[in-house]
Design an enzyme around this catalytic site. Structure first.
Site, PDB file in Angstrom:
ATOM      1  CG  HIS A  77      -1.517   1.429   1.346  1.00  0.00           C
ATOM      2  ND1 HIS A  77      -2.642   1.783   0.624  1.00  0.00           N
ATOM      3  CD2 HIS A  77      -1.205   2.413   2.207  1.00  0.00           C
ATOM      4  CE1 HIS A  77      -2.749   2.929   1.040  1.00  0.00           C
ATOM      5  NE2 HIS A  77      -1.826   3.417   1.671  1.00  0.00           N
ATOM      6  CB  SER A 102      -2.855   0.068  -2.750  1.00  0.00           C
ATOM      7  OG  SER A 102      -3.380   0.651  -1.881  1.00  0.00           O
ATOM      8  CG  HIS A 133       0.800   6.782   0.143  1.00  0.00           C
ATOM      9  ND1 HIS A 133       0.009   7.904   0.219  1.00  0.00           N
ATOM     10  CD2 HIS A 133       0.330   5.621   0.733  1.00  0.00           C
ATOM     11  CE1 HIS A 133      -1.087   7.315   0.960  1.00  0.00           C
ATOM     12  NE2 HIS A 133      -0.759   6.335   1.524  1.00  0.00           N
ATOM     13  CD  GLU A 172      -4.292   6.783   2.567  1.00  0.00           C
ATOM     14  OE1 GLU A 172      -4.458   5.900   1.460  1.00  0.00           O
ATOM     15  OE2 GLU A 172      -3.181   6.763   3.255  1.00  0.00           O
TER      16      GLU A 172
HETATM   17 FE    FE Z   1      -1.871   5.378   2.718  1.00  0.00          FE
END
Ligand code: FE
Ligand code: PHE
Length: 293
Positions: free
Chosen positions: A138, A203, A143, A184
């Protein structure tokens, strides 16, 4: 197991052990120890990466896909020092390995100094489709690609500084919503349609298509105060997404001093995750035909 055996087991070197904060420093940073990942962990990473690559082209924004391609992370759990070298050249960011979620202030302090904390351990095969806490897949796949984009990279630093300030003002509850609904779970309109930039979606095996194509969720044009008043789901797909027009707009709309905004939203009711709010500008679901990988 008996006490002596338990002690022997817990003292044995356990590489990259999940949830072991004992090796971390005061800033929660530790060494990645890349050579200690097992072959089956690299294989699981490859399966996760391949599954996501069947989903994100056509759905993710161009800046994300360009960043991901530059990271060369398709065939093994990436080396954070190698990725940091690329980031430093592109945007003066770097990655630091951490044992998992870290306290808010430590997290903000890293972002404010252009360091992104990446969890060093990988999920188990049983968590292929769903994991309750961030892991290296993730954190890295979701990110890191956008940290190669100069405008987005500046937003993340501003967010870190804003976090330190929100903590002083007792307003983290509101600022956390901004992270959730942008970093997010953010969506962005582009000339070629609605696209994803949020790491939590990118993700995820299921939320990529849900966020863009399903009719159920509300897709609301970004409005800072509306967003700060909106609760969020931590255990299921979002009921509401906020849609920006560009990272430049995101920076501009979050640049004002939040102090009076926090004071005002504190006096107002919060919106439930699926609630309509006066003034909402809704965007339709998009029909995306994914481009072949
Ligand atoms: Fe995150
Ligand atoms: N402008 C915000 C403040 O004054 C700081 C901030 C910037 C917060 C960008 C989040 C994102 O508090």
């Amino acid at each position: 197991m008996d006490a002596a055996l338990a002690t022997a087991v817990s003292n044995a070197p356990q590489p990259n052990l999940r949830g072991d904060y004992s090796r971390a420093g005061a800033d929660f940073v530790l060494q990645q120890r890349w050579s200690e990942y097992a072959a089956d962990e690299h294989a699981l990473w490859r399966r996760l990466y391949e599954r996501q690559m069947r989903l994100v082209p056509g759905y993710a924004c161009d800046e994300y896909l360009a960043g991901l391609a530059r990271l060369d992370a398709d065939d093994a759990i990436p080396r954070l020092d190698a990725a940091s070298a690329k980031l430093r050249r592109a945007t003066n960011w770097e990655l630091v390995a951490v044992p998992g979620l870290i306290p808010d202030l430590a997290f903000f302090e890293h972002l404010a100094n252009r360091r992104f904390p990446v969890t060093h351990w990988l999920r188990t095969p049983a968590e292929f489709d769903y994991i309750v806490e961030p892991d290296v897949f993730h954190d890295f796949f979701g990110h890191v690609p956008l940290l190669l984009d100069p405008v987005y990279a500046n937003y993340m630093e501003a967010y870190g500084k804003g976090g330190l300030k929100a903590a002083r003002l007792g307003s983290l509850k509101y600022l956390a919503r901004l992270y959730w609904y942008t970093v997010e779970f953010g969506l962005v309109t582009t000339p070629r349609g609605l696209r994803i930039y949020g790491a939590g979606i990118l993700s995820s095996g299921g939320e990529v298509v849900h966020s863009i194509e399903r009719p159920q969720p509300r897709r609301v044009r970004f409005d800072l105060e509306r967003l700060l008043r909106t609760e969020y789901n931590i255990d299921r797909y979002q009921d509401t997404y906020f849609v920006i027009e560009s990272f430049a707009q995101l920076i501009a709309d979050t640049a004002p001093d939040f102090t009076p905004i926090y004071e005002r939203v504190r006096t107002l009711r919060s919106f439930a995750t699926d609630q309509a709010a006066p003034g909402d500008v809704l965007l339709p679901a998009a029909a995306v035909r994914p481009t072949a990988p």
